[in-house]
Design a protein around this motif. Structure first.
Motif, PDB file in Angstrom:
ATOM      1  N   GLN A 234       6.619  -2.362   2.542  1.00  0.00           N
ATOM      2  CA  GLN A 234       7.826  -1.586   2.808  1.00  0.00           C
ATOM      3  C   GLN A 234       8.378  -0.889   1.567  1.00  0.00           C
ATOM      4  OE1 GLN A 234       9.657  -4.908   5.411  1.00  0.00           O
ATOM      5  NE2 GLN A 234      10.600  -3.042   6.176  1.00  0.00           N
ATOM      6  N   PHE A 235       7.855  -1.229   0.389  1.00  0.00           N
ATOM      7  CA  PHE A 235       8.269  -0.538  -0.833  1.00  0.00           C
ATOM      8  C   PHE A 235       7.406   0.692  -1.095  1.00  0.00           C
ATOM      9  CE2 PHE A 235      10.133  -4.603  -2.937  1.00  0.00           C
ATOM     10  CZ  PHE A 235      11.068  -4.679  -1.922  1.00  0.00           C
ATOM     11  N   GLY A 236       6.234   0.761  -0.479  1.00  0.00           N
ATOM     12  CA  GLY A 236       5.427   1.973  -0.555  1.00  0.00           C
ATOM     13  C   GLY A 236       4.521   2.086  -1.758  1.00  0.00           C
ATOM     14  N   PHE A 237       4.272   0.990  -2.476  1.00  0.00           N
ATOM     15  CA  PHE A 237       3.339   1.085  -3.600  1.00  0.00           C
ATOM     16  C   PHE A 237       2.635  -0.252  -3.795  1.00  0.00           C
ATOM     17  CE2 PHE A 237       7.064  -0.702  -5.625  1.00  0.00           C
ATOM     18  CZ  PHE A 237       6.556  -1.587  -6.549  1.00  0.00           C
ATOM     19  N   LYS A 238       1.516  -0.188  -4.480  1.00  0.00           N
ATOM     20  CA  LYS A 238       0.719  -1.357  -4.844  1.00  0.00           C
ATOM     21  C   LYS A 238       0.270  -1.161  -6.281  1.00  0.00           C
ATOM     22  CE  LYS A 238      -3.571  -1.698  -3.361  1.00  0.00           C
ATOM     23  NZ  LYS A 238      -4.447  -1.887  -4.545  1.00  0.00           N
TER      24      LYS A 238
ATOM     25  N   PRO B 201      12.963   4.934  -1.932  1.00  0.00           N
ATOM     26  CA  PRO B 201      12.718   6.384  -2.000  1.00  0.00           C
ATOM     27  C   PRO B 201      11.237   6.729  -2.079  1.00  0.00           C
ATOM     28  CG  PRO B 201      14.520   5.764  -3.463  1.00  0.00           C
ATOM     29  CD  PRO B 201      13.919   4.482  -2.972  1.00  0.00           C
ATOM     30  N   VAL B 202      10.476   5.990  -2.880  1.00  0.00           N
ATOM     31  CA  VAL B 202       9.037   6.251  -2.990  1.00  0.00           C
ATOM     32  C   VAL B 202       8.355   6.042  -1.647  1.00  0.00           C
ATOM     33  CG1 VAL B 202       6.881   5.437  -4.020  1.00  0.00           C
ATOM     34  CG2 VAL B 202       8.902   5.722  -5.447  1.00  0.00           C
ATOM     35  N   GLY B 203       8.731   4.981  -0.937  1.00  0.00           N
ATOM     36  CA  GLY B 203       8.147   4.714   0.369  1.00  0.00           C
ATOM     37  C   GLY B 203       8.388   5.850   1.350  1.00  0.00           C
ATOM     38  N   HIS B 204       9.603   6.393   1.364  1.00  0.00           N
ATOM     39  CA  HIS B 204       9.916   7.501   2.273  1.00  0.00           C
ATOM     40  C   HIS B 204       9.091   8.739   1.926  1.00  0.00           C
ATOM     41  CE1 HIS B 204      13.037   5.347   4.298  1.00  0.00           C
ATOM     42  NE2 HIS B 204      13.796   5.240   3.226  1.00  0.00           N
ATOM     43  N   MET B 205       8.928   9.009   0.634  1.00  0.00           N
ATOM     44  CA  MET B 205       8.151  10.181   0.223  1.00  0.00           C
ATOM     45  C   MET B 205       6.691  10.030   0.617  1.00  0.00           C
ATOM     46  SD  MET B 205       9.799  11.006  -3.521  1.00  0.00           S
ATOM     47  CE  MET B 205       8.893  12.533  -3.704  1.00  0.00           C
ATOM     48  N   ILE B 206       6.146   8.832   0.444  1.00  0.00           N
ATOM     49  CA  ILE B 206       4.751   8.607   0.818  1.00  0.00           C
ATOM     50  C   ILE B 206       4.570   8.743   2.331  1.00  0.00           C
ATOM     51  CG2 ILE B 206       2.966   6.810   0.965  1.00  0.00           C
ATOM     52  CD1 ILE B 206       3.834   5.883  -1.794  1.00  0.00           C
ATOM     53  N   LYS B 207       5.538   8.257   3.077  1.00  0.00           N
ATOM     54  CA  LYS B 207       5.462   8.357   4.534  1.00  0.00           C
ATOM     55  C   LYS B 207       5.542   9.815   4.989  1.00  0.00           C
ATOM     56  CE  LYS B 207       7.054   5.687   8.471  1.00  0.00           C
ATOM     57  NZ  LYS B 207       7.974   4.614   8.899  1.00  0.00           N
ATOM     58  N   ASP B 208       6.418  10.591   4.374  1.00  0.00           N
ATOM     59  CA  ASP B 208       6.511  12.018   4.704  1.00  0.00           C
ATOM     60  C   ASP B 208       5.200  12.741   4.379  1.00  0.00           C
ATOM     61  OD1 ASP B 208       9.104  11.627   5.549  1.00  0.00           O
ATOM     62  OD2 ASP B 208      10.012  12.324   3.675  1.00  0.00           O
ATOM     63  N   LEU B 209       4.601  12.392   3.239  1.00  0.00           N
ATOM     64  CA  LEU B 209       3.322  13.002   2.869  1.00  0.00           C
ATOM     65  C   LEU B 209       2.237  12.615   3.875  1.00  0.00           C
ATOM     66  CD1 LEU B 209       1.656  14.611   0.809  1.00  0.00           C
ATOM     67  CD2 LEU B 209       1.308  12.471  -0.447  1.00  0.00           C
ATOM     68  N   TYR B 210       2.250  11.357   4.300  1.00  0.00           N
ATOM     69  CA  TYR B 210       1.298  10.894   5.315  1.00  0.00           C
ATOM     70  C   TYR B 210       1.444  11.705   6.602  1.00  0.00           C
ATOM     71  CZ  TYR B 210      -0.295   7.853   9.139  1.00  0.00           C
ATOM     72  OH  TYR B 210      -0.883   7.357  10.269  1.00  0.00           O
TER      73      TYR B 210
END
Length: 381
Positions: free
Chosen positions: A195-199, A49-58
């Motif tokens: 692919q998880f959207g965070f570091k 879910p976090v990855g999808h949100m970051i991608k949408d924001l991008y």
């Protein structure tokens, strides 16, 4: 002319070196096993879910940027064509230096754009930083070493030493919240699965927290993203997401890890204050100090202090229950609220180890709350 030739030569050498660097990376990219497939937007295929949100924001910021670029270029083109000097013209340019309407517009419009970006950005950050309270979730301790990762599942007494490249993955159930407590043994590392959207960094003497929930089964690869020494490039990360049934099969097939001092027979050992404090100090240093700190002061906003805490100096039964069963939610200590994750220790530590560490906590740093015996711990299990 000589300077021009030297400049061209330097540019040529730089371009050649850049091309060689790109071409040298192609075999690794083509190999596929250590790299994620990219979508059309050149970003990894997100599975959380976090990855999808970051991608949408991008995407949102990219569209706004493209719109600004087109607007600016169109205005520049219009001005250059409309106000160019034509052959035979001898007009004097207009002389003005103030326009209230334009000044309000070029101040208000960028401010509105920044606010439009800031609101969804804050929403994404807040969602990423708020760890969901999933009772069926999995607690994982992540410890960075030079140059491998160690994973501990304290609720299940499982320990994974991922020191063989990508051959030993961290196995997690699909659709469950995975709560990470990260630290490091030596230098700063950084746990990163694209692919998880965070570091997030793994820092010695400190606990950082993160979470993810994988949406579909698969094997996902990452790498340490903080320069940590000579073998940094080989410090791989592998996470395998499987169904609940497959995860249970995997868990039952893992050897029981001795994450602490063990469950040796200690019934005949003394239970006086001095003896238990000495033993408890060792357990505290191995299992508790990274969160609550060696001084017992905790970490502001993340891990509560034990010095003078009502849970530590109050009834021993309540203190025992917290350590046995863990915490997964808000707790108020000395008037301040904390929303951290504390694993349950009942399946990891013996009665004597828990009694010893509680006795140490209740009588260290100025606390004076007496002895907790192994019999008291056994009664609360």
């Amino acid at each position: 002319m000589e300077n021009l030739r030297q400049t061209r030569s330097r540019i040529g050498l730089w371009a050649t070196a850049s091309l060689i660097s790109v071409l040298s990376a192609l075999p690794a990219l083509a190999e596929g096993k250590d790299w994620q497939t990219l979508d059309a937007d050149l970003m990894p295929q997100m599975v959380t879910p976090v990855g999808h949100m970051i991608k949408d924001l991008y995407h949102l910021i990219t569209y706004i940027t493209i719109g600004i670029f087109i607007l600016v270029m169109c205005l520049m083109g219009y001005v250059m064509v409309r106000f160019r000097k034509r052959p035979g013209e001898n007009r004097q340019p207009m002389n003005f230096n103030h326009h209230t309407g334009l000044e309000i517009l070029w101040t208000a419009l960028p401010a509105a754009i920044l606010i439009g970006i800031a609101i969804p950005t804050y929403h994404v950050i807040a969602y990423q930083e708020s760890i969901p309270q999933d009772p069926d979730g999995l607690n994982v301790e992540v410890i960075g070493h030079q140059w491998y990762w160690e994973y501990r599942l304290p609720d299940h007494k499982v320990q994974i030493m991922a020191n063989d490249g990508n051959k030993t993955p961290l196995v997690v159930p699909v659709g469950k919240v995975i709560r990470l407590n990260l630290t490091a043994e030596d230098v700063i590392h950084s746990w990163f699965v694209p692919q998880f959207g965070f570091k997030i960094d793994s820092v010695p003497g400190r606990i950082n927290q993160a979470w993810f929930k994988v949406e579909k089964p698969g094997l996902y690869h990452g790498q340490c993203a903080e320069l940590c020494g000579t073998m940094h490039a080989k410090m791989y990360i592998s996470v395998k997401a499987v169904s609940d049934a497959d995860w249970e099969i995997w868990r039952k097939g893992q050897p029981i890890a001795s994450l602490t001092q063990g469950d040796k027979d200690t019934k005949n050992l003394p239970v006086d204050l001095a003896t238990l404090q000495k033993e408890g100090e060792k357990v505290y240093g191995a299992r508790c100090a990274s969160c609550h700190q060696p001084t017992g002061e905790g970490i502001a906003g993340a891990f509560p202090p034990l010095v003078g805490a009502e849970q530590v100096t109050g009834k021993p039964e309540e203190h025992i229950k917290i350590v046995l069963n863990g915490l997964n939610g808000a707790i108020k200590v000395k008037g301040q609220s904390y929303n951290g994750v504390m694993p349950a220790w009942k399946d990891v530590l013996s009665d004597r180890e828990i009694a010893a560490v509680l006795t140490y906590e209740r009588n260290a740093w100025g606390n004076k709350a007496g002895v907790v015996t192994p019999d008291q711990v056994a009664k609360e299990r």
